[in-house]
Design a protein around this motif. Structure first.
Motif, PDB file in Angstrom:
ATOM      1  N   VAL A 148     -60.875   4.144   4.858  1.00 32.01           N
ATOM      2  CA  VAL A 148     -61.687   3.861   5.989  1.00 32.01           C
ATOM      3  C   VAL A 148     -61.781   4.862   6.764  1.00 32.01           C
ATOM      4  O   VAL A 148     -62.802   4.872   7.492  1.00 32.01           O
TER       5      VAL A 148
ATOM      6  N   LEU B 151     -62.977  -2.812  13.401  1.00 29.22           N
ATOM      7  CA  LEU B 151     -61.905  -1.900  12.726  1.00 29.22           C
ATOM      8  C   LEU B 151     -61.039  -1.188  13.608  1.00 29.22           C
ATOM      9  O   LEU B 151     -59.891  -0.676  13.485  1.00 29.22           O
TER      10      LEU B 151
ATOM     11  N   LEU C  85     -55.228   3.591   3.743  1.00 24.06           N
ATOM     12  CA  LEU C  85     -56.107   3.974   4.917  1.00 24.06           C
ATOM     13  C   LEU C  85     -57.365   4.881   4.684  1.00 24.06           C
ATOM     14  O   LEU C  85     -58.372   4.992   5.237  1.00 24.06           O
TER      15      LEU C  85
ATOM     16  N   LEU D  29     -57.233  -2.177   5.780  1.00 27.30           N
ATOM     17  CA  LEU D  29     -56.276  -1.866   7.048  1.00 27.30           C
ATOM     18  C   LEU D  29     -55.051  -2.895   6.787  1.00 27.30           C
ATOM     19  O   LEU D  29     -53.945  -2.669   7.165  1.00 27.30           O
TER      20      LEU D  29
ATOM     21  N   MET E 180     -56.684  -0.466  13.720  1.00 26.55           N
ATOM     22  CA  MET E 180     -56.323   0.928  13.389  1.00 26.55           C
ATOM     23  C   MET E 180     -55.518   1.453  14.786  1.00 26.55           C
ATOM     24  O   MET E 180     -54.684   2.067  14.523  1.00 26.55           O
TER      25      MET E 180
ATOM     26  N   ILE F 102     -56.367   8.839  12.841  1.00 27.95           N
ATOM     27  CA  ILE F 102     -56.678   7.549  13.534  1.00 27.95           C
ATOM     28  C   ILE F 102     -57.463   8.016  14.848  1.00 27.95           C
ATOM     29  O   ILE F 102     -58.367   7.586  15.351  1.00 27.95           O
TER      30      ILE F 102
END
Length: 533
Positions: free
Chosen positions: A479, A491, A476, A457, A495, A520
């Motif tokens: 993740v 996290l 990204l 990130l 994000m 996201i």
């Protein structure tokens, strides 16, 4: 009209066994009924429950041992069954009982009465009592049908499970370890792992019982090894999986402290309890229960004070600083860091705890706009790292390892975080990539999935700051496709920041920015690929 049979003869046993099997009785229930009704010894009752002759039991015994040279015969089985009442009988060893337990489908301690256990040599008593915490066979999942071993006859089986549900063919094909696992109700690769852990717990529990008058060195070494294992596993296994084991260890240590151990042992217990609480604090944090984490960290601090453990005291305060920062309470975090630094100044061997505090200070100072302090802290972390282990001594927390140590990779990650907040995007990306490489190229047991994800990130944020949308997406993507049980709570903040930045008017009209932001925003739902470009 024929003469009535002898009480407990084969015809009577077969009739009663058949009736009990159709009712779903377990091998334990059948054996107990045989023993109570006809006064058989426990060993004889279980053999009869399994419908085996002494010769067949001896044959199965040799099979379980897996030794072609084994010479256990029917006469030995007979002597074991007659003990302790008959002259010339032979007392069973714990090994005898363990093998026969596999043959008959029960646990070793069930094959001998409690009063007779006391007549055995102490080493056999130790082993047998250690098996008493084993999961009961009768508690395992039920099968729909049951096969009587010798005859092969199938009878209805509405509930419960025992070794009697296995055919002779399968019994011969299965390895002894797998038979034991199935016997205890653990099947499949992961459940066999559960069996291994359960048996280790039993051994630990019995070591505690053996040294119960005063907690001994062996038991303390077992607890320390467990703590070290769990602290290491925390880095690369889901916290939810480890949490029950952490709780059990912490609760066991607390129980010993309630027993008022001698001062020498009490200090060591307080130290181990405090370390376990630190790991619980981190586990609670990544699971989204920050306030619970604070409670564990506060107890860790109290334990450290009782143990007069300077490094643990500083570590517990550092953990409280981490949690305060996550709760957006920077003043509290700085206060904890100052107290931790003052405490660690007393340490002769601070180890990587000193690097940790400097790294925490760098990120926190950068977050609150104290840029000069942040740069000084980054330099201090580098200088302190060079001093670690210089005198050949290893700090106790570093020796425990795992989440209770602060390796180079973690320092790189915190440097990336600080540089990102300082606006040094190129340095931040370099630090984050170095952290990822160090974790992924190093030993698997030292890799931290959480730090790797957070570092990715940071790479994404650094690239987004220079309008490199493609690079941001590439960083990204791993993740966003993490399995659900690896999506730790820390996290979510970074994000959310990325999503807010992508919503800025400068990215209006960018399909890639929209797709990343949509991915996201659906992060809580399912792993997904970023569509489009």
């Amino acid at each position: 009209m024929g003469r009535p049979g002898k009480p407990g003869d084969k015809a009577a046993r077969d009739e009663l066994r058949a009736v009990m099997l159709t009712r779903g009785s377990s091998v334990e229930e059948i054996a107990e009924e045989f023993r109570a009704r006809w006064q058989f010894t426990s060993l004889a009752a279980y053999r009869y429950a399994a419908d085996l002759t002494q010769m067949q039991a001896a044959s199965r015994y040799n099979e379980v041992m897996g030794d072609d040279g084994a010479r256990v015969d029917a006469s030995l089985i007979s002597k074991l069954e007659q003990w302790p009442a008959a002259r010339g009988a032979k007392a069973p060893t714990a090994y005898n009982l363990a093998v026969l337990a596999v043959v008959y489908g029960t646990a070793p301690h069930r094959l001998i009465s409690r009063t007779d256990i006391d007549k055995l040599p102490r080493r056999d008593q130790v082993v047998l009592r250690a098996t008493q915490a084993s999961p009961a066979v009768s508690d395992a999942p039920a099968d729909e049908a049951m096969v009587v071993p010798r005859t092969g006859a199938v009878v209805a089986r509405p509930a419960r499970r025992s070794l009697l549900s296995e055919t002779d063919e399968r019994r011969c094909q299965t390895r002894p370890a797998e038979r034991v696992a199935a016997l205890l109700g653990f099947t499949g690769e992961h459940n066999l792992d559960r069996l291994v852990l359960a048996v280790a717990d039993e051994s630990r529990d019995f070591a505690v019982w053996t040294e119960s008058s005063e907690l001994g060195r062996t038991t303390m070494d077992i607890y320390r090894s467990q703590l070290s294992e769990l602290s290491g596993l925390f880095l690369h296994q889901p916290a939810a999986v480890l949490f029950p084991r952490l709780v059990r260890l912490r609760s066991t240590l607390l129980a010993h402290l309630y027993e008022h151990q001698p001062l020498r042992r009490s200090r060591a217990l307080y130290a181990l309890t405090g370390m376990a609480c630190v790991v619980l604090a981190h586990a609670s944090h990544v699971l989204g229960h920050r306030s619970s984490g604070v409670t564990h960290a506060q107890l860790a601090q109290l334990c450290a004070q009782e143990a007069d453990h300077v490094e643990l005291h500083a570590w517990a305060l550092g953990t409280q600083a981490l949690l305060a920062e996550a709760a957006n309470r920077p003043k509290d975090a700085l206060r904890h860091l100052r107290a931790a630094g003052e405490e660690l100044a007393r340490s002769r061997v601070p180890g990587t705890a000193a690097v940790r505090l400097a790294s925490y200070e760098a990120r926190l100072a950068a977050r609150v706009g104290q840029h000069e302090q942040a740069r000084a802290a980054l330099a201090a972390a580098e200088h302190t790292r060079e001093q670690v282990g210089g005198n050949g001594e290893i700090a106790e927390l570093d020796d425990i390892g795992g989440i209770l140590s602060f390796p180079d990779a973690k320092q790189e990650f915190f440097s990336a975080e600080a540089n990102l907040l300082l606006g040094q995007h190129e340095s931040a990306e370099q630090n984050a990539l170095a952290a990822i490489a160090s974790y992924t190229d190093g030993p698997p047991e030292q890799s931290s999935y959480g730090d790797v994800a957070l570092a990715r990130l940071d790479v994404a944020a650094a690239r987004l700051a220079t309008n490199d949308l493609d690079g941001m997406r590439d960083a990204l993507q791993p993740v966003l496709t993490l399995p659900a049980d690896l999506r730790i709570e820390p996290l979510r903040g970074p994000m959310s920041t990325l999503a807010s930045t992508l919503a800025h008017h400068r990215y209006r009209g960018s399909h890639l920015a929209d797709n990343v932001r949509a991915a996201i925003e659906s992060y809580d739902l399912v792993p997904r690929e970023i569509s489009g470009s």
